[in-house]
Motif scaffolding. Structure first.
Motif, PDB file in Angstrom:
ATOM      1  N   TRP A 178     -12.720 -24.453 -17.912  1.00 24.68           N
ATOM      2  CA  TRP A 178     -12.511 -25.336 -19.309  1.00 24.68           C
ATOM      3  C   TRP A 178     -13.697 -24.596 -20.349  1.00 24.68           C
ATOM      4  O   TRP A 178     -14.197 -24.411 -21.422  1.00 24.68           O
ATOM      5  N   ALA A 179     -15.301 -24.336 -19.591  1.00 22.13           N
ATOM      6  CA  ALA A 179     -15.816 -24.087 -20.340  1.00 22.13           C
ATOM      7  C   ALA A 179     -16.350 -22.721 -20.555  1.00 22.13           C
ATOM      8  O   ALA A 179     -16.741 -22.721 -21.804  1.00 22.13           O
ATOM      9  N   ALA A 180     -15.564 -21.497 -19.986  1.00 28.92           N
ATOM     10  CA  ALA A 180     -15.212 -20.410 -20.394  1.00 28.92           C
ATOM     11  C   ALA A 180     -14.269 -21.042 -21.986  1.00 28.92           C
ATOM     12  O   ALA A 180     -15.293 -19.513 -22.478  1.00 28.92           O
ATOM     13  N   ILE A 181     -13.202 -21.300 -21.993  1.00 27.32           N
ATOM     14  CA  ILE A 181     -12.868 -21.341 -23.208  1.00 27.32           C
ATOM     15  C   ILE A 181     -13.703 -21.537 -24.093  1.00 27.32           C
ATOM     16  O   ILE A 181     -13.470 -21.250 -25.196  1.00 27.32           O
ATOM     17  N   VAL A 182     -14.221 -22.922 -23.766  1.00 31.46           N
ATOM     18  CA  VAL A 182     -15.136 -23.388 -24.879  1.00 31.46           C
ATOM     19  C   VAL A 182     -15.807 -22.145 -25.254  1.00 31.46           C
ATOM     20  O   VAL A 182     -16.355 -22.065 -26.424  1.00 31.46           O
ATOM     21  N   THR A 183     -16.872 -21.383 -25.264  1.00 28.51           N
ATOM     22  CA  THR A 183     -17.659 -20.325 -25.374  1.00 28.51           C
ATOM     23  C   THR A 183     -17.556 -19.982 -26.000  1.00 28.51           C
ATOM     24  O   THR A 183     -18.296 -19.239 -26.780  1.00 28.51           O
ATOM     25  N   ILE A 184     -15.665 -19.438 -25.837  1.00 33.32           N
ATOM     26  CA  ILE A 184     -15.242 -18.079 -26.133  1.00 33.32           C
ATOM     27  C   ILE A 184     -15.054 -18.950 -27.918  1.00 33.32           C
ATOM     28  O   ILE A 184     -15.345 -18.239 -28.389  1.00 33.32           O
ATOM     29  N   ALA A 195     -15.516 -19.129 -33.328  1.00 31.64           N
ATOM     30  CA  ALA A 195     -16.048 -19.366 -34.166  1.00 31.64           C
ATOM     31  C   ALA A 195     -17.173 -19.244 -35.399  1.00 31.64           C
ATOM     32  O   ALA A 195     -17.280 -19.109 -36.642  1.00 31.64           O
ATOM     33  N   GLY A 196     -17.899 -18.553 -34.835  1.00 34.05           N
ATOM     34  CA  GLY A 196     -19.420 -18.194 -35.706  1.00 34.05           C
ATOM     35  C   GLY A 196     -19.309 -17.087 -36.398  1.00 34.05           C
ATOM     36  O   GLY A 196     -19.432 -17.421 -37.599  1.00 34.05           O
ATOM     37  N   LEU A 197     -18.781 -16.373 -35.281  1.00 30.56           N
ATOM     38  CA  LEU A 197     -18.376 -14.938 -35.572  1.00 30.56           C
ATOM     39  C   LEU A 197     -17.921 -15.067 -37.012  1.00 30.56           C
ATOM     40  O   LEU A 197     -17.748 -14.037 -38.076  1.00 30.56           O
ATOM     41  N   PHE A 198     -16.239 -15.265 -36.926  1.00 32.40           N
ATOM     42  CA  PHE A 198     -15.764 -15.377 -37.827  1.00 32.40           C
ATOM     43  C   PHE A 198     -15.970 -16.185 -39.414  1.00 32.40           C
ATOM     44  O   PHE A 198     -15.584 -16.514 -40.325  1.00 32.40           O
ATOM     45  N   VAL A 246     -16.700 -11.963 -26.078  1.00 31.87           N
ATOM     46  CA  VAL A 246     -16.465 -10.430 -24.815  1.00 31.87           C
ATOM     47  C   VAL A 246     -17.421 -10.645 -23.772  1.00 31.87           C
ATOM     48  O   VAL A 246     -16.009 -10.874 -22.666  1.00 31.87           O
ATOM     49  N   ALA A 247     -18.570 -11.746 -23.291  1.00 30.53           N
ATOM     50  CA  ALA A 247     -18.788 -11.912 -22.361  1.00 30.53           C
ATOM     51  C   ALA A 247     -18.364 -13.030 -21.463  1.00 30.53           C
ATOM     52  O   ALA A 247     -18.222 -13.634 -20.336  1.00 30.53           O
ATOM     53  N   GLY A 248     -17.542 -13.903 -22.384  1.00 26.22           N
ATOM     54  CA  GLY A 248     -17.245 -15.001 -21.795  1.00 26.22           C
ATOM     55  C   GLY A 248     -15.622 -15.137 -21.555  1.00 26.22           C
ATOM     56  O   GLY A 248     -15.034 -15.182 -20.385  1.00 26.22           O
ATOM     57  N   VAL A 249     -14.888 -13.383 -22.302  1.00 30.55           N
ATOM     58  CA  VAL A 249     -14.132 -13.198 -21.755  1.00 30.55           C
ATOM     59  C   VAL A 249     -13.662 -12.882 -20.990  1.00 30.55           C
ATOM     60  O   VAL A 249     -12.827 -12.952 -19.747  1.00 30.55           O
ATOM     61  N   ILE A 250     -14.564 -11.544 -19.999  1.00 32.51           N
ATOM     62  CA  ILE A 250     -15.184 -11.221 -18.871  1.00 32.51           C
ATOM     63  C   ILE A 250     -14.906 -12.080 -18.149  1.00 32.51           C
ATOM     64  O   ILE A 250     -14.393 -12.537 -16.895  1.00 32.51           O
TER      65      ILE A 250
END
Length: 68
Positions: free
Chosen positions: A14-20, A25-28, A51-55
């Motif tokens: 869940w932490a990784a999902i929130v990070t992603i 959101a900031g990117l878009f 990308v780091a979060g997805v990895i």
């Protein structure tokens, strides 16, 4: 640590999902009009964070052993 649990009960997942989601959101949210170098750098760093979060998330989901 021999107990197992479903992925959706993992705080790490869940932490990784929130990070992603936060990074995306900031990117878009970066406006394309009035493009400047600072906005580009900010968008680039947010994309790298996403990308780091997805990895990290994929690494955890496909891990074959526990960290000991």
């Amino acid at each position: 640590m021999t107990d197992t649990k479903p992925w959706y009960l993992s705080r790490t997942i869940w932490a990784a999902i929130v990070t992603i989601l936060t990074a995306l959101a900031g990117l878009f949210g970066v406006p394309l009009e009035g493009f400047d170098d600072a906005a580009f750098v900010d968008a680039l760093l947010q994309a790298v964070a996403a990308v780091a979060g997805v990895i990290a998330l994929m690494g955890r989901l496909f891990a074959q052993s526990r960290i000991g």
